[in-house]
Design an enzyme around this catalytic site. Structure first.
Site, PDB file in Angstrom:
ATOM      1  N   GLY A 129       0.805  -1.243   0.000  1.00 15.99           N
ATOM      2  CA  GLY A 129       0.000   0.000   0.000  1.00 15.99           C
ATOM      3  C   GLY A 129       0.825   1.272   0.000  1.00 15.99           C
ATOM      4  O   GLY A 129       0.269   2.368   0.147  1.00 15.99           O
ATOM      5  N   THR A 158      15.007  -5.228  -4.086  1.00 24.01           N
ATOM      6  CA  THR A 158      16.128  -5.604  -4.948  1.00 24.01           C
ATOM      7  C   THR A 158      17.147  -6.383  -4.124  1.00 24.01           C
ATOM      8  O   THR A 158      17.505  -5.953  -3.018  1.00 24.01           O
ATOM      9  CB  THR A 158      16.787  -4.335  -5.543  1.00 24.01           C
ATOM     10  OG1 THR A 158      15.808  -3.626  -6.276  1.00 24.01           O
ATOM     11  CG2 THR A 158      17.963  -4.674  -6.446  1.00 24.01           C
ATOM     12  N   GLU A 375      14.353   4.158  -5.811  1.00 21.00           N
ATOM     13  CA  GLU A 375      14.987   5.232  -5.014  1.00 21.00           C
ATOM     14  C   GLU A 375      14.337   6.588  -5.319  1.00 21.00           C
ATOM     15  O   GLU A 375      14.972   7.629  -5.234  1.00 21.00           O
ATOM     16  CB  GLU A 375      16.499   5.296  -5.255  1.00 21.00           C
ATOM     17  CG  GLU A 375      17.255   4.093  -4.756  1.00 21.00           C
ATOM     18  CD  GLU A 375      17.050   3.823  -3.285  1.00 21.00           C
ATOM     19  OE1 GLU A 375      16.408   2.800  -2.965  1.00 21.00           O
ATOM     20  OE2 GLU A 375      17.491   4.624  -2.449  1.00 21.00           O
ATOM     21  N   GLY A 376      13.045   6.543  -5.653  1.00 25.50           N
ATOM     22  CA  GLY A 376      12.277   7.772  -5.920  1.00 25.50           C
ATOM     23  C   GLY A 376      12.129   8.003  -7.411  1.00 25.50           C
ATOM     24  O   GLY A 376      13.112   8.102  -8.136  1.00 25.50           O
TER      25      GLY A 376
HETATM   26  C1  LIG Z   1      12.505  -3.644 -10.223  1.00 25.37           C
HETATM   27  C2  LIG Z   1      12.165  -2.852  -9.004  1.00 25.37           C
HETATM   28  C3  LIG Z   1      13.058  -2.828  -7.945  1.00 25.37           C
HETATM   29  C4  LIG Z   1      12.740  -2.118  -6.770  1.00 25.37           C
HETATM   30  N1  LIG Z   1      13.611  -2.165  -5.720  1.00 25.37           N
HETATM   31  C5  LIG Z   1      13.225  -1.632  -4.530  1.00 25.37           C
HETATM   32  C6  LIG Z   1      14.007  -1.826  -3.345  1.00 25.37           C
HETATM   33  O1  LIG Z   1      15.090  -2.393  -3.380  1.00 25.37           O
HETATM   34  N2  LIG Z   1      13.517  -1.373  -2.174  1.00 25.37           N
HETATM   35  C7  LIG Z   1      12.319  -0.719  -2.076  1.00 25.37           C
HETATM   36  O2  LIG Z   1      11.929  -0.351  -0.978  1.00 25.37           O
HETATM   37  N3  LIG Z   1      11.566  -0.486  -3.182  1.00 25.37           N
HETATM   38  C8  LIG Z   1      11.988  -0.935  -4.406  1.00 25.37           C
HETATM   39  N4  LIG Z   1      11.214  -0.750  -5.520  1.00 25.37           N
HETATM   40  C9  LIG Z   1       9.985   0.015  -5.425  1.00 25.37           C
HETATM   41  C10 LIG Z   1      10.119   1.405  -6.016  1.00 25.37           C
HETATM   42  O3  LIG Z   1      10.946   2.196  -5.200  1.00 25.37           O
HETATM   43  C11 LIG Z   1       8.692   1.956  -6.151  1.00 25.37           C
HETATM   44  O4  LIG Z   1       8.106   1.278  -7.231  1.00 25.37           O
HETATM   45  C12 LIG Z   1       8.684   3.433  -6.394  1.00 25.37           C
HETATM   46  O5  LIG Z   1       9.062   4.085  -5.222  1.00 25.37           O
HETATM   47  C13 LIG Z   1       7.312   3.950  -6.828  1.00 25.37           C
HETATM   48  O6  LIG Z   1       6.323   3.486  -5.950  1.00 25.37           O
HETATM   49  P1  LIG Z   1       4.978   2.810  -6.532  1.00 25.37           P
HETATM   50  O7  LIG Z   1       5.407   1.733  -7.473  1.00 25.37           O
HETATM   51  O8  LIG Z   1       4.112   2.432  -5.388  1.00 25.37           O
HETATM   52  O9  LIG Z   1       4.281   3.939  -7.372  1.00 25.37           O
HETATM   53  P2  LIG Z   1       3.368   5.214  -6.837  1.00 25.37           P
HETATM   54  O10 LIG Z   1       4.044   5.785  -5.669  1.00 25.37           O
HETATM   55  O11 LIG Z   1       2.004   4.640  -6.644  1.00 25.37           O
HETATM   56  O12 LIG Z   1       3.466   6.129  -8.041  1.00 25.37           O
HETATM   57  C14 LIG Z   1       2.780   5.890  -9.295  1.00 25.37           C
HETATM   58  C15 LIG Z   1       3.079   7.065 -10.220  1.00 25.37           C
HETATM   59  O13 LIG Z   1       2.601   8.299  -9.633  1.00 25.37           O
HETATM   60  C16 LIG Z   1       3.651   9.246  -9.539  1.00 25.37           C
HETATM   61  N5  LIG Z   1       3.505  10.024  -8.296  1.00 25.37           N
HETATM   62  C17 LIG Z   1       3.371   9.539  -7.038  1.00 25.37           C
HETATM   63  N6  LIG Z   1       3.257  10.557  -6.148  1.00 25.37           N
HETATM   64  C18 LIG Z   1       3.333  11.701  -6.874  1.00 25.37           C
HETATM   65  C19 LIG Z   1       3.285  13.105  -6.548  1.00 25.37           C
HETATM   66  N7  LIG Z   1       3.159  13.513  -5.291  1.00 25.37           N
HETATM   67  N8  LIG Z   1       3.389  13.998  -7.567  1.00 25.37           N
HETATM   68  C20 LIG Z   1       3.540  13.587  -8.857  1.00 25.37           C
HETATM   69  N9  LIG Z   1       3.580  12.285  -9.223  1.00 25.37           N
HETATM   70  C21 LIG Z   1       3.491  11.355  -8.252  1.00 25.37           C
HETATM   71  C22 LIG Z   1       4.924   8.411  -9.495  1.00 25.37           C
HETATM   72  O14 LIG Z   1       6.056   9.159  -9.959  1.00 25.37           O
HETATM   73  C23 LIG Z   1       4.587   7.266 -10.458  1.00 25.37           C
HETATM   74  O15 LIG Z   1       4.789   7.674 -11.780  1.00 25.37           O
HETATM   75  C24 LIG Z   1      11.538  -1.383  -6.711  1.00 25.37           C
HETATM   76  C25 LIG Z   1      10.660  -1.382  -7.800  1.00 25.37           C
HETATM   77  C26 LIG Z   1      10.953  -2.107  -8.922  1.00 25.37           C
HETATM   78  C27 LIG Z   1       9.983  -2.073 -10.078  1.00 25.37           C
END
Ligand SMILES: Cc1cc2nc3c(=O)[nH]c(=O)nc-3n(C[C@H](O)[C@H](O)[C@H](O)COP(=O)(O)OP(=O)(O)OC[C@H]3O[C@@H](n4cnc5c(N)ncnc54)[C@H](O)[C@@H]3O)c2cc1C
Length: 398
Positions: A129, A158, A375-376
């Protein structure tokens, strides 16, 4: 004074790591892209050889003006330019390459750095979530005698399967908001900590991405990174979460450096393929005589250099103990975007050669995508930069 030329020592490290990247990583790029989830055993040798190089190695060396020129952060990003020119996925799947290591080194006590600094540590922030809104996490940490009890689920970790240590973000009390979020070190194999799933992915397929559940997982009380106190006043609360977020100042420049490495690989390969077709870059040619393809290559080279300089600046600031949150986000935003643009544009420029699996250009484009997400994301980095430039808080600019 800031000097973004690589020092002789970093240039030497870069050249040596490029040799490893070319001869010990590239030959396995396609193999482990196809064999997703199989362990790239050959990378153990590379990891051994770069042991000192990854952290930048060696002490900080101050110049006569008192600034540091050969710091660990500059060494780390320089090594990553080369390693990720070799292969981003293989680098991420290499023992000891975890993002959690940067967190431990950034905010751990000297004892924690000594005990866990050389582990292979993954970073667990994202939950089913919670992604970008990392202040909203639900995994809990409850104090119980000499231990913490963790409960919750982390996704997209990762190196989550191959690592030996996890840095886990959890809340001490969700009702107290972000001030109660702390990070904890969990050693793999601790009862209650279990890898529940591995993802199939678009890119970086040589690296594992896992879901991990924590079910009454007990860890020692000393395994909290930073203070267990929850500040009572607003200023203290802001500072507390700032401490957790400080992790990103150390992990964003390395991720940006990965984007520099893979986009350099795409540019080099495209230039080689185009040269075979008689299109060569001559930097002394008059701009008016340029073909569209040449103009595009020059533009990509300029963007690539701009992004690289931002990465070096953020790393240099970290080495010189200057606050670099804005620069860390700036370089991640620029390099993430430029990395995606260049790798995809190179596929288009080389057409069928770019799209085919006979070359690695299509893989570079797939691998680079994640560097603008984890990482954002791009949007989050831009938001952070805008807040800093405009002097707005996170509640004022969302
Ligand atoms: C291959 C892979 C490896 C990963 N490795 C790690 C890891 O090692 N550790 C870990 O903790 N996480 C990891 N992640 C998770 C990754 O950091 C998240 O996917 C990322 O932070 C985005 O979160 P979300 O996918 O929930 O998207 P959301 O946060 O739901 O965002 C969806 C979209 O909305 C945009 N958005 C969100 N908020 C805003 C805002 N305020 N203003 C404008 N746009 C916005 C985002 O930029 C994105 O385009 C990994 C993900 C992948 C796919």
């Amino acid at each position: 004074m800031i000097n973004l030329e690589l020092s002789a020592r970093h240039q030497e490290t870069f050249d040596q790591v490029m040799m490893l990247a070319e001869h010990m990583m590239r030959p396995y790029s396609r193999k482990y892209d196809r064999e997703e989830h199989s362990y790239p055993r050959e990378m153990e040798e590379v990891a051994k050889l770069i042991g000192g190089g990854r952290s930048g190695g060696g002490p900080r060396e101050p110049t006569p003006e008192g600034t540091v020129v050969n710091g660990a952060s500059m060494g780390a990003v320089t090594g990553l330019f080369a390693l990720c020119w070799g292969d981003v996925g293989l680098f991420l799947g290499m023992p000891g390459s975890g993002l959690g290591n940067a967190a431990i080194n950034a905010v751990g006590t000297p004892e924690q750095v000594k005990k866990f600094g050389k582990c292979y540590a993954a970073m667990c922030i994202t939950e089913p979530g919670t992604g970008s809104d990392s202040a909203n996490i639900s995994t809990t940490a409850l104090a119980d005698g000499d231990e913490w009890i963790l409960n919750g689920e982390k996704i997209f970790v990762t190196d989550g399967q191959r690592c030996d240590t996890l840095v886990v973000w959890a809340t001490l009390d969700k009702s107290l908001g972000k001030a109660a979020i702390k990070s904890f070190i969990v050693e793999k194999g601790t009862p209650g900590c279990e890898v529940t799933r591995l993802e199939h992915k678009l890119g970086i397929r040589a690296s594992d991405t896992a879901s991990i559940s924590f079910s009454d997982c007990r860890i020692p009380r000393d395994n909290i990174l930073g203070s267990p106190e929850i500040a009572a006043d607003a200023e203290g609360r802001k500072k507390a979460f700032g401490g957790v977020m400080q992790t990103f100042d150390n992990t964003r420049p390395p991720v940006a450096a990965m984007a520099i490495g893979v986009s350099r690989a795409a540019l080099d390969m495209s230039r080689q393929l185009l040269e075979e077709e008689g299109i060569c870059l001559q930097f002394d040619k008059k701009p008016l005589n340029l073909s569209a393809v040449e103009a595009e290559l020059y533009k990509m080279e300029a963007e690539w250099n701009a992004a690289k300089l931002l990465v070096l600046k953020a790393a240099w600031m970290a080495d010189n103990k200057l606050p670099n949150s804005m620069e860390a986000s700036m370089c991640k935003a620029k390099a993430g975007r430029v990395g995606n643009d260049i790798t995809l544009r190179c596929v288009a420029l080389c057409q069928s050669l770019g799209y085919s699996e006979n070359h690695l250009l299509e893989k570079f484009a797939r691998d680079s995508k994640i560097l603008d997400i984890f990482e954002g994301t791009q949007q989050i980095q831009q938001l952070i930069v805008a807040r800093r430039v405009l002097g707005k808080s996170s509640s004022e600019l969302k």
